[in-house]
Write a protein that holds these residues in place. Structure first.
Motif, mmCIF file in Angstrom:
data_model
loop_
_atom_site.group_PDB
_atom_site.id
_atom_site.type_symbol
_atom_site.label_atom_id
_atom_site.label_comp_id
_atom_site.label_asym_id
_atom_site.label_seq_id
_atom_site.Cartn_x
_atom_site.Cartn_y
_atom_site.Cartn_z
ATOM 1 N N LEU A 181 69.078 -8.766 19.899
ATOM 2 C CA LEU A 181 69.636 -10.008 19.383
ATOM 3 C C LEU A 181 69.758 -9.959 17.867
ATOM 4 N N ASN A 182 68.728 -9.445 17.195
ATOM 5 C CA ASN A 182 68.801 -9.311 15.746
ATOM 6 C C ASN A 182 69.956 -8.404 15.333
ATOM 7 N N GLY A 183 70.183 -7.335 16.117
ATOM 8 C CA GLY A 183 71.305 -6.451 15.825
ATOM 9 C C GLY A 183 72.635 -7.158 15.962
ATOM 10 N N LEU A 184 72.779 -7.989 16.990
ATOM 11 C CA LEU A 184 74.015 -8.733 17.182
ATOM 12 C C LEU A 184 74.189 -9.805 16.106
ATOM 13 N N LEU A 185 73.079 -10.390 15.669
ATOM 14 C CA LEU A 185 73.146 -11.397 14.612
ATOM 15 C C LEU A 185 73.404 -10.764 13.243
ATOM 16 N N ALA B 167 76.187 -16.242 11.385
ATOM 17 C CA ALA B 167 76.248 -14.836 11.792
ATOM 18 C C ALA B 167 77.604 -14.571 12.429
ATOM 19 N N PRO B 168 78.483 -13.818 11.785
ATOM 20 C CA PRO B 168 79.846 -13.614 12.315
ATOM 21 C C PRO B 168 79.863 -13.039 13.728
ATOM 22 N N GLY B 169 78.865 -12.264 14.091
ATOM 23 C CA GLY B 169 78.852 -11.629 15.401
ATOM 24 C C GLY B 169 78.782 -12.586 16.565
ATOM 25 N N ILE B 170 78.410 -13.844 16.324
ATOM 26 C CA ILE B 170 78.303 -14.795 17.433
ATOM 27 C C ILE B 170 79.363 -15.891 17.356
ATOM 28 N N GLN B 171 80.382 -15.702 16.541
ATOM 29 C CA GLN B 171 81.474 -16.673 16.530
ATOM 30 C C GLN B 171 82.147 -16.718 17.894
ATOM 31 N N GLY B 172 82.304 -17.910 18.431
ATOM 32 C CA GLY B 172 82.993 -18.072 19.703
ATOM 33 C C GLY B 172 82.114 -17.946 20.926
ATOM 34 N N ILE B 173 80.863 -17.538 20.762
ATOM 35 C CA ILE B 173 79.949 -17.476 21.903
ATOM 36 C C ILE B 173 78.594 -18.041 21.490
ATOM 37 N N THR B 174 77.781 -18.352 22.476
ATOM 38 C CA THR B 174 76.393 -18.748 22.238
ATOM 39 C C THR B 174 75.501 -17.696 22.875
ATOM 40 N N ASP C 294 77.581 -0.609 18.190
ATOM 41 C CA ASP C 294 79.032 -0.835 18.096
ATOM 42 C C ASP C 294 79.675 -0.804 19.480
ATOM 43 N N GLU C 295 79.277 0.156 20.314
ATOM 44 C CA GLU C 295 79.847 0.253 21.652
ATOM 45 C C GLU C 295 79.462 -0.961 22.486
ATOM 46 N N LEU C 296 78.233 -1.433 22.350
ATOM 47 C CA LEU C 296 77.820 -2.624 23.096
ATOM 48 C C LEU C 296 78.645 -3.828 22.662
ATOM 49 N N ARG C 297 78.894 -3.972 21.376
ATOM 50 C CA ARG C 297 79.739 -5.073 20.904
ATOM 51 C C ARG C 297 81.125 -4.990 21.537
ATOM 52 N N ARG C 298 81.667 -3.762 21.609
ATOM 53 C CA ARG C 298 82.990 -3.593 22.207
ATOM 54 C C ARG C 298 82.961 -3.985 23.684
ATOM 55 N N PRO D 32 101.275 -12.218 18.000
ATOM 56 C CA PRO D 32 100.451 -11.117 17.494
ATOM 57 C C PRO D 32 99.003 -11.287 17.933
ATOM 58 N N VAL D 33 98.363 -10.181 18.314
ATOM 59 C CA VAL D 33 96.997 -10.217 18.825
ATOM 60 C C VAL D 33 96.022 -10.203 17.678
ATOM 61 N N LYS D 34 95.076 -11.127 17.685
ATOM 62 C CA LYS D 34 94.045 -11.174 16.638
ATOM 63 C C LYS D 34 92.891 -10.268 17.023
ATOM 64 N N SER D 35 92.337 -9.582 16.021
ATOM 65 C CA SER D 35 91.161 -8.770 16.278
ATOM 66 C C SER D 35 89.962 -9.675 16.476
ATOM 67 N N PRO D 36 88.980 -9.261 17.334
ATOM 68 C CA PRO D 36 87.808 -10.081 17.534
ATOM 69 C C PRO D 36 86.988 -10.188 16.265
ATOM 70 N N ALA D 37 86.293 -11.327 16.125
ATOM 71 C CA ALA D 37 85.471 -11.533 14.933
ATOM 72 C C ALA D 37 84.359 -10.524 14.878
#
Length: 501
Positions: free
Chosen positions: A56-60, A129-136, A339-343, A496-501
């Motif tokens: 979680l800290n890594g994702l944050l 934390a940008p990594g959690i924009q759009g999700i909880t 990085d792969e897990l984020r993808r 146009p497709v937006k890249s994920p945050a």
């Protein structure tokens, strides 16, 4: 609003008419309706010491979730994106109180301020934390805990006796495959499944570096373990894919400083024989004497932040030619698997969040209609069944798991095309068909979709295909058909497709 969410909203509105005399049912329906507008809920689940908080800290992107046994780890904790950092505890008596996030030298520390965990229904942490924009993201207490009461907190959240499961998708952390993990994943699947659709599920082989005792050759052991898990018969259909993760190294890479690089560069300048002796164990690394070594306190911090595997990797890549802190951080992050897990989270969860949320809500509505039958409920049950029969995106994600497990017997070029076509690189029409994200010529895109459809229909004519590969070809055909229909009916807009945050 997407078709899936609009269908769910219409079902809830119809159910409100049937339950207009039942205040308890109306309150449940209101909660389900509100949830349609909320971010996708992704729960992190696993046994005690599986590495949930480190992940979680890594994702944050910073150390915020507690990684030790302090009281706050026993409370379900929700992490929301927000520009202003706040931490609030929702108490079981209905009150909400603010609690501090104390700033320590290298982390923030959540402090319950004397509140007993059993008095807290949940913690809500809002953080920029940008990594959690759009999700909880939701951190759950460890299952299979010594304390059954702690395990029950997670069970009540994910597997409630009434209402919807607390999450729309799950990242399940494994240190190895134990019988308890299999049972829990199967129970979660059974509780949320309807036909081919179930809760979104990704397995993470957490603390993967420990499989090889932190050696540089650990990746061989890691890949073998992941291969076994991806093809384990008890996980087929209940876990979409497995991703290896060296979470501590990933977290360390995200917070790597220039001063860290300088220390690691000095270690890399030692002779290989000296570093081999030094890196035998964490204890020896910390307590070894020598004028050329960093201070003992600095070495303690390196082990705490990167782990022995991370330190070994850093030394190796610096010797391989990396001479910049940012390049070192990027390479360590890549090798950590973060990085792969984020993808994978983006592909499996973010890009189909409407379908996952709608499934959670309609599944809960279906359950309510069966538990509290009222006049007209049978008609709504049929409509709910019809909604949940639209499961192609779920089948696509299951196929991606088969592809990752090497189960599709086609040439490498066709497997790569299949992965792209069913959404493995992104959900947009352009990405699925191999175009750049900003390519907007609908006529050319439509022609490409027809060409793909013809090719995959042709592959189905091969009588030598095994069962799994034949089914994969059928999924590809259906994906092509869906693309063509969406283009011809105007259901998809080629923006146009937006890249994920």
């Amino acid at each position: 609003m997407s078709d899936a969410l609009e269908s769910a909203r219409e079902l809830i509105a119809a159910a409100r008419e049937r339950y207009r005399q039942d205040e308890a049912a109306l309150a449940e329906l209101d909660e389900l309706n509100a949830r349609l507008q909320q971010p996708l809920r992704v729960a992190l689940v696993g046994s005690v010491k599986a590495g949930k908080s480190t992940l979680l800290n890594g994702l944050l992107g910073e150390r915020l979730a507690p990684t030790d046994s302090r009281e706050s780890t026993r409370v379900v904790t929700w992490y929301h994106y927000g520009k202003t950092p706040t931490v609030r505890a929702r108490l079981t008596d209905g009150r909400t109180v603010s609690i501090p996030a104390k700033r320590q030298p290298d982390r923030h520390e959540l402090d319950l301020q004397g509140l007993a965990p059993e008095d807290c229904d949940r913690l809500d942490v809002t953080w920029p934390a940008p990594g959690i924009q759009g999700i909880t993201l939701i951190d759950t207490p460890g299952i299979s805990s010594i304390s059954q009461e702690i395990s029950d907190e997670t069970n009540r959240f994910l597997l409630p006796q009434q209402g919807a499961a607390g999450a729309d998708a799950v990242v399940y952390l494994l240190r190895a495959l134990h019988e308890s993990d299999i049972r829990y994943l199967q129970a979660l699947d059974a509780r949320t499944r309807h036909g081919s659709a179930s809760i979104g599920s990704i397995g993470v082989l957490s603390r993967a570096d420990e499989l090889g005792s932190g050696r540089l050759t650990a990746m061989l052991s890691i890949n073998q373990a992941v291969e076994r898990l991806r093809n384990h018969p008890d996980l087929q259909g209940v876990c979409e894919t497995i991703v290896p993760l060296a979470g501590l190294m990933g977290m360390g890479a995200m917070t790597l400083r220039q001063s860290d690089f300088a220390v690691l560069r000095d270690l890399a300048s030692l002779t290989p024989a000296d570093t081999d002796r030094l890196m035998v164990s964490a204890e020896l690394f910390i307590t070894a004497k020598g004028d050329a070594l960093p201070a003992e306190r600095t070495r303690v911090e390196l082990v705490d932040r990167f782990g022995m595997y991370g330190i070994r990797i850093a030394i190796a890549v610096i010797r391989g030619g990396i001479n910049d802190a940012s390049d070192l951080a990027a390479e360590m992050l890549r090798r950590s698997g973060l990085d792969e897990l984020r993808r994978v989270i983006d592909v499996h969860f973010r890009q189909r969040q409407d379908e996952l949320k709608a499934h959670s809500i309609v599944h809960a509505l279906h359950r309510l209609l069966r538990q509290k039958p009222v006049p007209g409920a049978e008609e709504l049950l049929v409509m709910a069944d019809e909604h949940m029969s639209q499961t192609h995106t779920f089948i696509e994600m299951q196929l991606l798991g088969h592809i990752a497990g090497g189960q599709i017997q086609l040439g490498s070029a066709l497997v790569a095309e299949l992965e792209r076509l069913v959404g493995g690189h992104g959900a947009s029409v352009q990405t699925r068909l191999g175009f750049d994200a900003d390519f907007l010529d609908q006529e050319i895109i439509l022609a490409s979709a027809v060409e793909h459809l013809t090719r995959w229909r042709g592959l189905l004519e091969n009588p030598l295909l095994d069962r799994v590969t034949r089914q994969a070809c059928r999924v590809a055909v259906r994906s092509c058909e869906n693309i063509i229909v969406s283009l011809k009916t105007g259901k998809v807009s080629l923006a146009p497709v937006k890249s994920p945050a």
